[in-house]
Scaffold this motif. Sequence first.
Motif, PDB file in Angstrom:
ATOM      1  N   ILE B 130    -210.950 -69.553  21.759  1.00 18.52           N
ATOM      2  CA  ILE B 130    -209.418 -69.937  21.214  1.00 18.52           C
ATOM      3  C   ILE B 130    -208.519 -69.173  21.931  1.00 18.52           C
ATOM      4  O   ILE B 130    -207.419 -69.859  22.200  1.00 18.52           O
ATOM      5  N   PHE B 131    -208.661 -67.840  22.260  1.00 23.84           N
ATOM      6  CA  PHE B 131    -207.591 -67.244  23.000  1.00 23.84           C
ATOM      7  C   PHE B 131    -207.329 -68.025  24.330  1.00 23.84           C
ATOM      8  O   PHE B 131    -206.332 -68.235  24.839  1.00 23.84           O
ATOM      9  N   MET B 134    -205.565 -71.187  23.660  1.00 29.28           N
ATOM     10  CA  MET B 134    -204.178 -70.816  23.706  1.00 29.28           C
ATOM     11  C   MET B 134    -203.525 -70.754  24.848  1.00 29.28           C
ATOM     12  O   MET B 134    -202.133 -71.196  25.285  1.00 29.28           O
ATOM     13  N   LYS B 135    -203.926 -69.826  25.880  1.00 30.46           N
ATOM     14  CA  LYS B 135    -203.329 -69.606  27.142  1.00 30.46           C
ATOM     15  C   LYS B 135    -203.372 -70.907  27.926  1.00 30.46           C
ATOM     16  O   LYS B 135    -202.154 -71.369  28.587  1.00 30.46           O
ATOM     17  N   LEU B 137    -203.180 -73.989  26.936  1.00 25.95           N
ATOM     18  CA  LEU B 137    -201.991 -75.024  26.252  1.00 25.95           C
ATOM     19  C   LEU B 137    -200.660 -74.390  26.517  1.00 25.95           C
ATOM     20  O   LEU B 137    -199.885 -75.278  26.802  1.00 25.95           O
ATOM     21  N   ALA B 138    -200.531 -72.890  26.589  1.00 31.28           N
ATOM     22  CA  ALA B 138    -199.404 -72.466  27.043  1.00 31.28           C
ATOM     23  C   ALA B 138    -198.897 -73.071  28.528  1.00 31.28           C
ATOM     24  O   ALA B 138    -197.688 -73.425  28.879  1.00 31.28           O
ATOM     25  N   THR B 139    -199.872 -72.982  29.218  1.00 28.62           N
ATOM     26  CA  THR B 139    -199.551 -73.144  30.623  1.00 28.62           C
ATOM     27  C   THR B 139    -199.368 -74.649  30.888  1.00 28.62           C
ATOM     28  O   THR B 139    -198.408 -74.948  31.720  1.00 28.62           O
ATOM     29  N   LYS B 140    -200.064 -75.507  30.065  1.00 27.72           N
ATOM     30  CA  LYS B 140    -199.872 -76.983  30.135  1.00 27.72           C
ATOM     31  C   LYS B 140    -198.629 -77.197  29.585  1.00 27.72           C
ATOM     32  O   LYS B 140    -197.864 -78.098  30.268  1.00 27.72           O
ATOM     33  N   ASN B 141    -198.166 -76.630  28.503  1.00 30.78           N
ATOM     34  CA  ASN B 141    -196.605 -76.795  28.317  1.00 30.78           C
ATOM     35  C   ASN B 141    -195.792 -76.670  29.093  1.00 30.78           C
ATOM     36  O   ASN B 141    -194.589 -77.428  29.334  1.00 30.78           O
TER      37      ASN B 141
END
Lengths: 219, 219
Positions: B130-131, B134-135, B137-141
């Motif tokens: 999950i961590f 999260m990382k 998804l933040a990068t994709k953002n």
Amino acid sequence: MKKYLEILKKCPLFRGIAEDNLLRMLTCLGARVTAFDKKYTIFAEGTPARHIGIVLSGSAQMIQVDYYGNRSILAEVVPSEIFGEAFACAESRNLPISVIATEPCEVMLIECSHILHTCQNNCGFHQALIFNLMKDLATKNILFHQRIEITAKRSTREKLLAYLVLQAKNAGCDSFEIPFDRQELADYLEVDRSGLSAEISKMRKEGILDSRKNHFTLL
Amino acid sequence: MKKYLEILKKCPLFRGIAEDNLLRMLTCLGARVTAFDKKYTIFAEGTPARHIGIVLSGSAQMIQVDYYGNRSILAEVVPSEIFGEAFACAESRNLPISVIATEPCEVMLIECSHILHTCQNNCGFHQALIFNLMKDLATKNILFHQRIEITAKRSTREKLLAYLVLQAKNAGCDSFEIPFDRQELADYLEVDRSGLSAEISKMRKEGILDSRKNHFTLL
DNA sequence: GGATTTCTGTTGAATTTTCAACAAACGGAG
DNA sequence: CTCCGTTTGTTGAAAATTCAACAGAAATCC
């Protein structure tokens, strides 16, 4: 902090977290509240990205400004919503965007490392926060997809219509307010303001929509 | 699964996870590998979003196609990269995008609920996954921010230049390959293909760049 | 309440993009 | 090697966007 409790409970970062624990948690996270005047820059492009912001009152916008001063609005942020989490979580060096207050607003700032890394007190809530952050980031991702779907259209009319249809869907009603004035809407849709105004007039004459200021009705 | 180990170790989803544990983990997650021919639709728009995909070989693209058949390319996905995670993690009902193979490819599919929800065996790695999600998804953002910065430009030339400069930066060199042919590049930049070709010729004549097929050099 | 600033709609000209059509170049299959 | 389908570059015409400038409306400030 207590007076912000109702807003914070709605914040996706704290979903599923008991009210009793919230205040203690905020202390442990080193959360602090700052007030900003209208037009104030909350996060400035080029500065280190360490904090997550939660809007408590007022509103803000995430914007990008290029070489020539062209502004594009990436998102509007309203109370209980988070901003800056993508950059803080990805531990990117410097912010590629700015966040500015569109109204006087209060913002809760939390240093992201306090969320991501377990603290000395060995609080048990970090896992929950990380899970919530993940969900939030996934949701933001989808919002970007929607925005791209809108701005990918080739004409002003198509962009506007795609945007308004989405707003109507979100509002659950063909009559709704948008959070932008004309210039801001143009900067969100990536089109020329005067051309946008002209297009709105034209569509009104054609009976496709009705608008009065930032209230729109699809017909 | 063993032959994919080298690729999987580079996958952001499995960062920090010991090789010994990886294979067991995959079994627990119910991971399966599927092969797709070129042009095959891996995920179809409108279908439920339950799986995360990891490209093991070949490549794929995330695309959106609107009413009128206009395609826009959201991202290119190459081996060890993830796709579909935003929709699966946000538990969105139906995919708003499609993923198609641009070459024959092998993909590992994992049902996202197996990652998000702790299993009966009470494996300890869910938190780590999950961590990592999260990382990621933040990068994709952030990648979406970059894409928006490019497509927000008003002219074909500015879009192309912004894109090429970014590619050069990522390659660490003014001479590099792009993963698109002309039509795909146009669909990524949201411009007309013939206009893009014309612009490239013009810029070549002006001595701004050099190109041969999908190899570009900034001068 | 009046003055000033900001926002909105309009217009016409200049610039660009899109569209459609075609020919040359390229690549793969047999 | 040749054939055939795909990709790329070119062109000109049509359509759309951008730009600049202005006037009226609305909002804000004192």
